[in-house]
Design an enzyme around this catalytic site. Structure first.
Site, mmCIF file in Angstrom:
data_model
loop_
_atom_site.group_PDB
_atom_site.id
_atom_site.type_symbol
_atom_site.label_atom_id
_atom_site.label_comp_id
_atom_site.label_asym_id
_atom_site.label_seq_id
_atom_site.Cartn_x
_atom_site.Cartn_y
_atom_site.Cartn_z
ATOM 1 N N HIS A 18 35.958 38.323 30.755
ATOM 2 C CA HIS A 18 35.391 37.007 31.055
ATOM 3 C C HIS A 18 36.386 36.170 31.860
ATOM 4 O O HIS A 18 37.445 36.676 32.267
ATOM 5 C CB HIS A 18 34.907 36.306 29.777
ATOM 6 C CG HIS A 18 35.980 36.012 28.762
ATOM 7 N ND1 HIS A 18 37.121 35.306 29.055
ATOM 8 C CD2 HIS A 18 36.076 36.331 27.440
ATOM 9 C CE1 HIS A 18 37.866 35.183 27.976
ATOM 10 N NE2 HIS A 18 37.260 35.822 26.968
ATOM 11 N N HIS A 21 40.212 36.341 31.033
ATOM 12 C CA HIS A 21 40.911 37.547 31.500
ATOM 13 C C HIS A 21 41.072 37.500 33.022
ATOM 14 O O HIS A 21 42.115 37.863 33.563
ATOM 15 C CB HIS A 21 40.127 38.811 31.124
ATOM 16 C CG HIS A 21 39.743 38.873 29.678
ATOM 17 N ND1 HIS A 21 38.439 38.871 29.254
ATOM 18 C CD2 HIS A 21 40.505 38.911 28.558
ATOM 19 C CE1 HIS A 21 38.416 38.916 27.929
ATOM 20 N NE2 HIS A 21 39.643 38.940 27.486
ATOM 21 N N CYS A 126 44.352 39.941 8.277
ATOM 22 C CA CYS A 126 43.187 39.520 9.069
ATOM 23 C C CYS A 126 42.860 40.649 10.033
ATOM 24 O O CYS A 126 43.695 41.042 10.851
ATOM 25 C CB CYS A 126 43.474 38.237 9.844
ATOM 26 S SG CYS A 126 42.165 37.885 11.043
ATOM 27 N N CYS A 129 42.964 39.597 13.838
ATOM 28 C CA CYS A 129 44.306 39.514 14.434
ATOM 29 C C CYS A 129 45.065 40.826 14.278
ATOM 30 O O CYS A 129 46.094 41.020 14.926
ATOM 31 C CB CYS A 129 45.139 38.440 13.770
ATOM 32 S SG CYS A 129 44.450 36.801 13.885
ATOM 33 N N CYS A 143 42.372 32.511 7.906
ATOM 34 C CA CYS A 143 43.175 32.854 9.078
ATOM 35 C C CYS A 143 43.104 31.701 10.077
ATOM 36 O O CYS A 143 42.010 31.247 10.417
ATOM 37 C CB CYS A 143 42.627 34.130 9.726
ATOM 38 S SG CYS A 143 43.124 34.302 11.445
ATOM 39 N N HIS A 146 40.949 32.836 13.289
ATOM 40 C CA HIS A 146 39.538 33.225 13.168
ATOM 41 C C HIS A 146 38.753 32.429 12.135
ATOM 42 O O HIS A 146 37.538 32.599 12.042
ATOM 43 C CB HIS A 146 39.438 34.721 12.837
ATOM 44 C CG HIS A 146 39.920 35.590 13.959
ATOM 45 N ND1 HIS A 146 41.236 35.968 14.089
ATOM 46 C CD2 HIS A 146 39.263 36.118 15.016
ATOM 47 C CE1 HIS A 146 41.372 36.708 15.173
ATOM 48 N NE2 HIS A 146 40.197 36.815 15.761
ATOM 49 N N LYS A 296 36.934 26.489 23.131
ATOM 50 C CA LYS A 296 37.362 27.766 23.684
ATOM 51 C C LYS A 296 36.126 28.635 23.875
ATOM 52 O O LYS A 296 35.182 28.548 23.093
ATOM 53 C CB LYS A 296 38.349 28.413 22.699
ATOM 54 C CG LYS A 296 39.209 29.435 23.394
ATOM 55 C CD LYS A 296 40.176 30.136 22.498
ATOM 56 C CE LYS A 296 40.708 31.342 23.248
ATOM 57 N NZ LYS A 296 41.099 32.435 22.407
ATOM 58 N N LYS A 299 32.066 34.519 22.356
ATOM 59 C CA LYS A 299 30.760 35.174 22.421
ATOM 60 C C LYS A 299 29.774 34.468 21.495
ATOM 61 O O LYS A 299 28.636 34.217 21.856
ATOM 62 C CB LYS A 299 30.921 36.641 21.988
ATOM 63 C CG LYS A 299 30.764 37.599 23.146
ATOM 64 C CD LYS A 299 30.514 39.024 22.712
ATOM 65 C CE LYS A 299 31.599 39.604 21.847
ATOM 66 N NZ LYS A 299 31.538 41.015 21.551
HETATM 67 N N1 MSP Z 1 45.439 43.173 23.649
HETATM 68 C C1 MSP Z 1 46.088 41.929 23.464
HETATM 69 C C2 MSP Z 1 47.262 41.779 24.426
HETATM 70 C C3 MSP Z 1 48.293 42.851 24.340
HETATM 71 S S1 MSP Z 1 49.516 42.659 25.549
HETATM 72 C C4 MSP Z 1 50.672 43.726 25.176
HETATM 73 C C5 MSP Z 1 45.106 40.807 23.694
HETATM 74 N N2 MSP Z 1 44.016 41.080 24.404
HETATM 75 S S2 MSP Z 1 42.850 40.038 24.769
HETATM 76 O O1 MSP Z 1 41.797 40.828 25.359
HETATM 77 O O2 MSP Z 1 42.501 39.250 23.642
HETATM 78 O O3 MSP Z 1 43.432 39.138 25.900
HETATM 79 C C6 MSP Z 1 44.093 37.924 25.643
HETATM 80 C C7 MSP Z 1 44.473 37.325 26.970
HETATM 81 O O4 MSP Z 1 43.303 37.117 27.798
HETATM 82 C C8 MSP Z 1 45.111 35.952 26.904
HETATM 83 O O5 MSP Z 1 46.469 35.976 26.567
HETATM 84 C C9 MSP Z 1 44.854 35.471 28.312
HETATM 85 O O6 MSP Z 1 45.682 36.135 29.211
HETATM 86 C C10 MSP Z 1 43.421 35.920 28.532
HETATM 87 N N3 MSP Z 1 42.461 34.960 27.994
HETATM 88 C C11 MSP Z 1 41.448 35.219 27.122
HETATM 89 N N4 MSP Z 1 40.744 34.071 26.886
HETATM 90 C C12 MSP Z 1 41.279 33.055 27.567
HETATM 91 C C13 MSP Z 1 40.911 31.707 27.793
HETATM 92 N N5 MSP Z 1 39.889 31.128 27.220
HETATM 93 N N6 MSP Z 1 41.646 31.009 28.668
HETATM 94 C C14 MSP Z 1 42.692 31.555 29.359
HETATM 95 N N7 MSP Z 1 43.041 32.834 29.175
HETATM 96 C C15 MSP Z 1 42.472 33.564 28.184
HETATM 97 O O7 MSP Z 1 45.390 39.704 23.255
#
Ligand code: MSP
Length: 638
Positions: A18, A21, A126, A129, A143, A146, A296, A299
Site C-alpha cells: 500500500h 510501503h 503478541c 508483533c 499490546c 495492536h 493510520k 485494512k
Molecule cells: N517485515 C518488517 C520489516 C523487517 S526489516 C528487516 C515489517 N514489515 S511491514 O510490511 O510491516 O513494513 C513496515 C514498513 O512499511 C514501515 O516501516 C514503513 O517503511 C512502511 N509503512 C507501512 N505503513 C506505513 C504508513 N502508514 N506510513 C508510512 N510508512 C509505512 O515491519
C-alpha cells in the site's frame, strides 16, 4: 569515488503493498537516483520478509503452503516497483537459500562466541508483533501496537545476550550523531537505553509451536525468531562477508524505516552486528506515518490507499512528487486526493508545466523552434543565474540530508523565479521591438535553466525529467551526469537544436463537478433593479486573471482567507477574501481566478486587501469565476 548503499524494510508478505510501503521504497529510489547523478557508486536493496507466525497463519487462512503463499504475495511487491519506476539493484526474499545460509552462519558464530544461551522464559506474546512484551510495556494489559490481549507463553528458548551491549550501544549513539535520525527518534532510543531496561532477546521458537522459519544450526528443534532472520537481509544481500560487494557497501549503509520498527533497527540490529563482529550501519533514517483522515491506514478501517491506483489516476510522477513534497521526513503526514490535486495543479501544472510549455512555445514563435545563442546579456540575467545557483545548491544539500520537502520547496523558488524572469524581460515586447539578440539570450537563459531543473528533478520524477530533456533536444544519460558540476556548468544546451513545439507534462485535474441535472434552475426571481451603467463606466473596472499562489487563514476571522494572487506583477497581490467556509486551502492554490484589480485597498479585520476575487453563490455553495483554459497571469478580462 564515493559509495552509497540504501535499504528499505523488507515487507511482510501477509498484506498487499500500500501507500506506506510505496513511500519508503520511492524515497529509497529517489535517494539512490540522487546519489547516482552525484557520481556515487550506489546499491539499492528492497525485498520481502517471509518467515514467522504471521505469514504461517495468513497462508493457512488462504489454504496454501507458506512458501506458495509467500511466492504469490512477494511477486506483488517485486512487480509493483517497476510500475512505479523504482529501480532497485536487488530484491531479497528471506526464503532465498543464500539468505538462509547467511543467517545460519551468523547464528553459529554468535553461539560459538557465547552470546547465545538456552533458558526458560514466560512472557506476554503478541502474535501480531511476533514478540514478547513485559508487564510494564503493556497498556491496560493490551499490546500497545495492536490493542489485543497477548497470550501468556512460557517455554524454553535460546536467548541473545543483548543486555551485554547496552553501554556500548549508548556510547555509539552518543558519539555518532547521524546514527539514528531525525533527532527525536535518537532521543527516544537514548532514553530507552538510559532507563536500563534492555533485556536479553529471545531468538528462537520451538518447532512444536512454529515450523515456518530458519532452523537453528545448533538445535534442530527450533527455528530462528523472525526479526533475527529478517534484519540480516541487509548483510546477506551483499553476498559473502569477505567479498568485494560487502567490503564496498557495508560501511556506507543507510537504512530507511518508519517509526513502527524503530526498536528492532535501533537496538536489536546494532547489538546483533556487534556480537557478530561486524561494523554497525552508518545511519538509520526514520520517517513518520502516512495518515488518512488522521488515522493510520489499516485494512480493517478500509482506508488503505493503493499506490498503483493513485499513480494511474493522477500520473506516476505527480504521485511521486506529492509524496516527497508533502511529508517532512520524520513527521507524520496526511494523504488526501484533494491535497494531491492541489499540489499537482499548483506546483506542477501551473508553475513548472506552464513555465516549460510557454518556454517551448516562445522558442517556436520567435526562433522557429531552434535554441538561439545567447548574445546579449541584460537586466535580470545575473540575478536569475544567482538564484539558480543557490536554489540548486540548497536543493542538493537538503536532499542529501533527506529533507526532501524543503529541497523541493527551494527548487521551486527557481521555477517561480523563471516565471517572473519571463514576465520581467517580456519576450513578446523584445520581439515586437526586434531586439532579437537580447531575446535570444533571454530564451537561452530560460531553456538552460529548464535543462538544469530537469536534471535535478530526475531523482523525484525520472520519467518527466527524461521527457523534458528530450523535448529540449537532448539525450539523457544519468551515468554521464554529475549534479555537483551542474552548479557552475553553463551552456550545455545545444544552440541550434530543435525543441518540441509544446508540452503537456502535467494536465490539470479538475475537482469533481456537480452533475448539471442537480443544478436546478432557481425559481424566476424578481429581476433586481440594477442601475444601467455607461460602457465607459464599466471600462473603469480593471478585471484580471490571476493565479492563486498561496493561501493562509486570517489570524482573526474564521470566514476569511489571506490569498496571494499572481497578477503578473512583481509581487503577488494580497487579497482578503471570504472563501474559508467554502474552500479548503488546497482547493484554491494553483487555481486561476478573476480579480477586481483596481479596487481601492481596504482593511478587513486588520488585514489589508488589494482587490477582490469574483465568485458566484447559489444553493450548492460558492463557485469561483475562472477561465476555460490556462491563461497567463495578469491577463485582462474584457
Ligand atoms: N517485515 C518488517 C520489516 C523487517 S526489516 C528487516 C515489517 N514489515 S511491514 O510490511 O510491516 O513494513 C513496515 C514498513 O512499511 C514501515 O516501516 C514503513 O517503511 C512502511 N509503512 C507501512 N505503513 C506505513 C504508513 N502508514 N506510513 C508510512 N510508512 C509505512 O515491519
Amino acid at each position: 569515488m564515493s559509495r552509497f548503499y540504501v535499504t528499505t524494510p523488507i515487507y511482510y508478505v501477509n498484506a498487499k503493498p500500500h501507500l506506506g510501503h510505496a513511500y519508503t521504497t520511492i524515497v529509497a529510489d529517489a535517494l539512490a537516483r540522487f546519489h547516482r547523478v552525484s557520481g556515487d557508486e550506489t546499491f539499492f536493496l528492497t525485498g520481502t520478509d517471509e518467515h514467522g507466525d504471521k505469514i504461517s497463519k495468513a497462508a493457512e487462512e488462504a489454504g496454501q503452503s507458506p512458501k506458495e503463499y509467500a511466492d504469490t504475495v512477494s511477486a506483488l511487491y517485486s512487480q509493483l516497483w517497476p510500475a512505479l519506476n523504482i529501480k532497485n539493484d536487488a530484491f531479497i526474499r528471506t526464503t532465498d537459500p543464500k539468505h538462509v545460509k547467511c543467517v545460519q552462519d551468523i547464528l553459529q558464530k554468535v553461539y560459538d562466541s557465547g552470546d547465545i544461551y538456552f533458558g526458560e522464559y514466560g512472557g506476554h506474546y503478541c502474535f501480531g508483533c511476533e514478540r514478547f512484551y513485559t508487564e510494564k510495556e503493556l497498556v491496560d494489559g493490551l499490546c500497545p501496537q495492536h490493542q489485543t490481549k497477548p497470550e501468556f507463553i512460557s517455554e524454553k528458548n535460546y536467548f541473545f545476550r543483548m543486555s551485554k551491549y547496552q553501554d556500548w550501544l549508548l556510547s555509539h549513539i552518543e558519539t555518532h550523531p547521524d546514527f539514528i535520525r531525525p533527532e527525536g527518534y535518537r532521543n527516544e532510543v537514548v532514553s530507552l537505553l538510559k532507563s536500563g531496561a534492555l533485556e536479553d532477546l529471545c531468538i528462537s521458537r520451538p518447532k512444536s509451536r512454529l515450523n515456518w522459519g530458519i532452523e537453528l544450526p545448533f538445535d534442530t528443534g527450533f527455528v530462528c525468531y523472525v526479526w533475527f532472520d529478517a534484519l540480516l537481509n541487509y548483510v546477506s544481500a551483499l553476498g559473502s562477508l569477505k567479498g568485494e560487494k560487502f567490503r564496498k557497501f557495508w560501511p556506507v549503509v543507510n537504512h530507511l524505516v518508519a517509526k513502527d520498527i524503530l526498536k528492532p533497527h535501533a537496538v536489536f540490529w546494532p547489538t546483533m552486528l556487534k556480537a557478530a563482529g561486524l561494523e554497525p550501519y552508518k545511519s538509520l533514517n526514520v520517517h513518520g506515518y502516512w495518515l488518512v483522515r488522521d488515522t493510520k491506514m489499516s485494512k480493517s478501517l478500509g482506508n488503505v490507499i493503493g499506490p498503483l491506483e493513485m499513480s494511474q489516476k493522477y500520473g506516476l510522477d505527480a504521485f511521486r512528487y506529492f509524496l516527497l513534497r508533502e511529508m517532512s521526513y520524520g513527521q507524520d503526514a496526511s494523504f488526501s486526493e484533494d491535497a494531491l490535486i492541489g499540489r499537482l495543479n499548483a506546483d506542477l501544472a501551473n508553475d513548472l508545466g506552464n513555465l516549460f510549455n510557454r518556454s517551448l512555445a516562445m522558442t517556436h514563435k520567435f526562433f522557429g523552434g531552434l535554441i538561439p545563442s545567447p548574445e546579449e546579456e541584460g537586466p535580470g540575467d545575473a540575478e536569475i543565474k544567482a538564484l539558480g545557483r543557490t536554489s540548486m545548491e540548497q536543493y542538493q544539500a537538503l536532499f542529501a540530508e533527506l529533507k526532501f520537502s524543503r529541497a523541493l520547496e527551494t527548487l521551486w523558488e527557481l521555477v517561480r523565479g523563471l516565471n517572473k524572469y519571463i514576465d520581467a524581460t517580456a519576450p513578446w515586447t523584445l520581439a515586437k521591438n526586434n531586439r532579437m539578440k537580447r531575446l535570444g539570450s533571454v530564451m537561452f537563459t530560460v531553456l538552460e535553466h529548464l535543462r538544469k531543473l530537469a536534471v535535478h528533478l530526475w531523482p523525484v520524477m525520472p520519467g518527466t525529467a527524461e521527457i523534458m530533456l528530450r523535448q529540449l533536444g537532448m539525450e539523457f544519460d544519468p551515468t554521464q551526469v554529475n549534479i555537483a558540476r551542474e552548479l557552475d556548468a553553463w551552456g550545455l544546451l545545444h544552440t541550434g537544436s530543435e525543441v518540441a513545439a509544446s508540452s503537456n507534462l502535467f494536465p490539470r485535474v479538475e475537482l469533481p463537478e456537480i452533475e448539471p441535472s442537480k443544478l436546478k434552475t432557481p425559481a424566476p426571481a424578481k429581476p433586481e433593479a440594477a442601475e444601467a451603467v455607461e460602457f465607459e463606466d464599466f471600462q473603469k473596472m480593471d478585471l484580471r486573471v490571476g493565479t492563486v499562489v498561496s493561501v493562509d487563514k486570517h489570524p482573526d476571522a474564521d470566514k476569511l482567507y489571506l490569498v496571494d494572487v499572481d497578477l503578473g506583477e512583481a509581487e503577488p497581490r494580497r487579497v482578503v477574501a471570504g472563501l474559508a467556509d467554502f474552500f479548503q486551502i488546497n482547493d484554491l492554490v494553483g487555481r486561476q481566478v478573476v480579480v477586481v484589480a483596481n479596487l481601492k485597498p481596504r482593511k478587513l479585520r486588520g488585514q489589508k486587501s488589494h482587490g477582490m476575487i469574483l465568485v458566484v453563490k447559489d444553493e450548492h455553495g460558492m463557485s469561483l469565476l475562472t477561465t476555460h483554459r490556462p491563461t497567463l497571469s495578469g491577463g485582462k478580462v474584457s
